[in-house]
Motif scaffolding. Sequence first.
Motif, PDB file in Angstrom:
ATOM      1  N   TYR A  29      99.298  13.178  78.549  1.00 50.95           N
ATOM      2  CA  TYR A  29     100.525  12.898  77.818  1.00 50.95           C
ATOM      3  C   TYR A  29     100.731  13.962  76.745  1.00 50.95           C
ATOM      4  O   TYR A  29      99.796  14.320  76.030  1.00 50.95           O
ATOM      5  CB  TYR A  29     100.463  11.523  77.158  1.00 50.95           C
ATOM      6  CG  TYR A  29     100.310  10.373  78.130  1.00 50.95           C
ATOM      7  CD1 TYR A  29     101.337  10.035  79.006  1.00 50.95           C
ATOM      8  CD2 TYR A  29      99.144   9.604  78.150  1.00 50.95           C
ATOM      9  CE1 TYR A  29     101.198   8.975  79.899  1.00 50.95           C
ATOM     10  CE2 TYR A  29      98.998   8.548  79.032  1.00 50.95           C
ATOM     11  CZ  TYR A  29     100.024   8.234  79.905  1.00 50.95           C
ATOM     12  OH  TYR A  29      99.885   7.204  80.777  1.00 50.95           O
ATOM     13  N   ASN A  70      97.673  -1.517  76.099  1.00 53.58           N
ATOM     14  CA  ASN A  70      98.267  -0.444  75.309  1.00 53.58           C
ATOM     15  C   ASN A  70      97.972  -0.644  73.826  1.00 53.58           C
ATOM     16  O   ASN A  70      97.965  -1.782  73.332  1.00 53.58           O
ATOM     17  CB  ASN A  70      99.781  -0.390  75.516  1.00 53.58           C
ATOM     18  CG  ASN A  70     100.174   0.026  76.913  1.00 53.58           C
ATOM     19  OD1 ASN A  70      99.364   0.551  77.679  1.00 53.58           O
ATOM     20  ND2 ASN A  70     101.438  -0.192  77.262  1.00 53.58           N
ATOM     21  N   SER A  71      97.753   0.445  73.123  1.00 51.48           N
ATOM     22  CA  SER A  71      97.371   0.348  71.716  1.00 51.48           C
ATOM     23  C   SER A  71      98.436  -0.349  70.874  1.00 51.48           C
ATOM     24  O   SER A  71      98.133  -1.010  69.890  1.00 51.48           O
ATOM     25  CB  SER A  71      97.086   1.742  71.149  1.00 51.48           C
ATOM     26  OG  SER A  71      98.219   2.583  71.284  1.00 51.48           O
ATOM     27  N   SER A 102      94.509  11.504  75.353  1.00 54.62           N
ATOM     28  CA  SER A 102      95.878  11.470  75.898  1.00 54.62           C
ATOM     29  C   SER A 102      95.896  11.578  77.419  1.00 54.62           C
ATOM     30  O   SER A 102      96.847  12.103  78.021  1.00 54.62           O
ATOM     31  CB  SER A 102      96.733  12.597  75.286  1.00 54.62           C
ATOM     32  OG  SER A 102      96.852  12.430  73.891  1.00 54.62           O
ATOM     33  N   ASN A 145      96.153   2.168  78.751  1.00 54.93           N
ATOM     34  CA  ASN A 145      95.343   2.842  77.740  1.00 54.93           C
ATOM     35  C   ASN A 145      93.997   3.229  78.351  1.00 54.93           C
ATOM     36  O   ASN A 145      93.071   2.427  78.409  1.00 54.93           O
ATOM     37  CB  ASN A 145      95.167   1.883  76.553  1.00 54.93           C
ATOM     38  CG  ASN A 145      94.343   2.461  75.422  1.00 54.93           C
ATOM     39  OD1 ASN A 145      93.838   3.570  75.497  1.00 54.93           O
ATOM     40  ND2 ASN A 145      94.196   1.679  74.362  1.00 54.93           N
ATOM     41  N   GLU A 204     102.181  10.656  71.981  1.00 57.07           N
ATOM     42  CA  GLU A 204     101.563   9.329  72.000  1.00 57.07           C
ATOM     43  C   GLU A 204     102.364   8.389  72.903  1.00 57.07           C
ATOM     44  O   GLU A 204     103.585   8.280  72.790  1.00 57.07           O
ATOM     45  CB  GLU A 204     101.500   8.753  70.582  1.00 57.07           C
ATOM     46  CG  GLU A 204     101.022   7.321  70.496  1.00 57.07           C
ATOM     47  CD  GLU A 204      99.660   7.089  71.158  1.00 57.07           C
ATOM     48  OE1 GLU A 204      99.465   5.998  71.719  1.00 57.07           O
ATOM     49  OE2 GLU A 204      98.801   8.000  71.134  1.00 57.07           O
ATOM     50  N   GLY A 238      97.829   5.141  73.636  1.00 56.30           N
ATOM     51  CA  GLY A 238      96.519   5.179  72.988  1.00 56.30           C
ATOM     52  C   GLY A 238      95.403   5.730  73.845  1.00 56.30           C
ATOM     53  O   GLY A 238      94.235   5.685  73.444  1.00 56.30           O
TER      54      GLY A 238
END
Length: 222
Positions: A168, A106-107, A178, A147, A171, A174
């Motif tokens: 998504y 994940n970002s 999306s 991500n 956000e 990331g």
Amino acid sequence: MNSAVIVFPGSNCDRDLAVALETVIGRKPHMVWHRETELPAGVDFIGIPGGFSYGDYLRSGAMAARSPIMRAVANAAGRGVPVLGICNGFQVLTEAGLLPGALMRNSGLTFVCRPVHLKVENTQTLFTSQYRAGEEITIPVAHHDGNYQADSDTLARLEGEGRVAFRYSGEVNGSAHSIAGIINDAGNVLGMMPHPERAVEAAHGNTDGRRLFEGLLETVAA
């Protein structure tokens, strides 16, 4: 509908998926251990659940993708049997080459666990026929490596061919474009990070995930 749920060492959402399937379908799925080399006869649907297969060692889903049962899963998918990979199951499908791209850390570098809003992008699939195009639904997520990333050509192809099933609305992790869920080019394999099996009964807080399984049942039983 005769369904099967694949179980790996480290799967922890296999029972959740099994209960969701039994609730909607009315019969228990076969629970298939990863060391099996064949699926039960007459399986109409295969679910690959969330969790941490093999403890997420090497890469999330990488070791599970080489489990003996995955050859049978790939063969069934090639014959048109619907396959749904949820969370870690999505990771397994990309690692097995049944879906393009990869699921990265994940970002924000943190585990995300909360309900999220999704936009339904494509309702012309085995899995999304009970939703309205553009509809916003709420489905829980619980992942550290959700991500979604792919090269620019792959992303353009996914978008151009309508293979983004869910996106998504805000956000989350990331993901490129999306993206929350994609289908294969044949339309019978769906990978998604959110957990529809956790939104099937009113006690879950909402039932937005139930229609995914109802649509699948209706399509397969037709």
